[in-house]
Design a protein around this motif. Structure first.
Motif, PDB file in Angstrom:
ATOM      1  N   VAL A  31      42.400 -26.884  96.106  1.00  0.00           N
ATOM      2  CA  VAL A  31      43.665 -27.450  96.799  1.00  0.00           C
ATOM      3  C   VAL A  31      44.405 -28.324  95.706  1.00  0.00           C
ATOM      4  N   ARG A  32      43.679 -29.259  95.085  1.00  0.00           N
ATOM      5  CA  ARG A  32      44.405 -29.924  94.041  1.00  0.00           C
ATOM      6  C   ARG A  32      45.074 -29.125  93.332  1.00  0.00           C
ATOM      7  N   ASN A  33      44.678 -27.953  92.801  1.00  0.00           N
ATOM      8  CA  ASN A  33      45.185 -27.422  91.742  1.00  0.00           C
ATOM      9  C   ASN A  33      46.469 -26.379  92.238  1.00  0.00           C
ATOM     10  N   ASP A  34      46.605 -26.072  93.490  1.00  0.00           N
ATOM     11  CA  ASP A  34      47.751 -25.277  94.361  1.00  0.00           C
ATOM     12  C   ASP A  34      47.419 -25.174  95.739  1.00  0.00           C
ATOM     13  N   ALA A  35      48.450 -25.843  96.214  1.00  0.00           N
ATOM     14  CA  ALA A  35      48.570 -25.899  97.851  1.00  0.00           C
ATOM     15  C   ALA A  35      49.722 -25.620  98.323  1.00  0.00           C
ATOM     16  N   MET A 167      28.730 -20.674  96.579  1.00  0.00           N
ATOM     17  CA  MET A 167      28.344 -21.794  97.586  1.00  0.00           C
ATOM     18  C   MET A 167      27.776 -23.086  96.875  1.00  0.00           C
ATOM     19  N   ILE A 168      26.954 -22.944  96.155  1.00  0.00           N
ATOM     20  CA  ILE A 168      26.447 -23.816  95.341  1.00  0.00           C
ATOM     21  C   ILE A 168      27.451 -24.585  94.490  1.00  0.00           C
ATOM     22  N   MET A 169      28.138 -23.829  93.749  1.00  0.00           N
ATOM     23  CA  MET A 169      29.089 -24.516  93.028  1.00  0.00           C
ATOM     24  C   MET A 169      30.286 -25.193  93.417  1.00  0.00           C
ATOM     25  N   ALA A 170      30.632 -24.720  94.765  1.00  0.00           N
ATOM     26  CA  ALA A 170      31.362 -25.388  95.652  1.00  0.00           C
ATOM     27  C   ALA A 170      31.050 -26.858  95.801  1.00  0.00           C
ATOM     28  N   TRP A 174      32.577 -31.759  90.366  1.00  0.00           N
ATOM     29  CA  TRP A 174      33.908 -31.547  89.796  1.00  0.00           C
ATOM     30  C   TRP A 174      34.821 -30.645  90.727  1.00  0.00           C
ATOM     31  N   ASN A 175      34.050 -30.321  91.946  1.00  0.00           N
ATOM     32  CA  ASN A 175      34.697 -29.543  92.913  1.00  0.00           C
ATOM     33  C   ASN A 175      35.048 -30.248  94.043  1.00  0.00           C
ATOM     34  N   ARG A 176      35.102 -31.542  94.110  1.00  0.00           N
ATOM     35  CA  ARG A 176      35.065 -32.442  95.252  1.00  0.00           C
ATOM     36  C   ARG A 176      36.237 -32.995  95.164  1.00  0.00           C
TER      37      ARG A 176
END
Length: 176
Positions: A31-35, A167-170, A174-176
């Motif tokens: 979302v930070r990247n493109d929203a 799902m694990i990487m989400a 760094w994805n928070r």
């Protein structure tokens, strides 16, 4: 409640955009990247139907809820979580942000430095395959079996459109 799909083109024709209830279920980093402006941001793995129902009540919103993710799969998961709990109609934007970007060039790009979750998974699997093949040649042929298991994981993800590594990487910091 009912769950329907709407094309990105139909979604972009809805006016005024400020009055729409847009639930973006991508990770915070995506979302930070493109929203889109005015979204409610709740990653699909953190989506709780009762809490979202409270958000709708606070906003006094009784109209449809538009579900958006990167390509559409996470929006379907979110719809299944919300369908029995809220009375609002749920509309999944087919193709997600990928389709919206193709139809409309003006999304709210913020930092633009985050790598998408799908690309992160590809990079991780590529690195793991290289490392396990090298370990197979250098240490023990048993490592080739690990490489094969990763291939099976990719096959499963492609067939079911459900990627455990994604799902694990989400949940990675760094994805928070």
């Amino acid at each position: 409640m009912s769950v329907e799909k709407i094309s990105a083109e139909q979604f972009l024709q809805l006016q005024p955009a400020e009055d729409l209830c847009l639930l973006d279920v991508r990770t915070a980093a995506e979302v930070r990247n493109d929203a889109l402006p005015g979204i409610i941001e709740v990653p699909v793995d953190q989506l709780d139907a009762e809490k979202f129902k409270t958000i709708l009540q606070q906003r006094d919103h009784s109209g449809p809820v538009y579900l958006i993710c990167q390509s559409g799969r996470r929006a379907e998961i979110a719809a299944s979580k919300l369908a029995k709990a809220i009375e609002n109609p749920l509309l999944i934007v087919e193709g997600g942000m990928v389709a919206i970007r193709q139809k409309k060039k003006s999304t709210t790009a913020t930092t633009g430095t985050m790598i998408s979750l799908e690309r992160q998974v590809r990079i991780a699997v590529g690195i793991l395959i290289i490392l396990t093949v090298l370990a197979g040649f250098i240490f023990s042929p048993v490592w080739f079996g690990v490489t094969g298991l990763m291939g099976l994981g990719l096959l499963y993800a492609g067939i079911t459109d459900n990627c455990m590594l994604g799902m694990i990487m989400a949940k990675a910091p760094w994805n928070r």
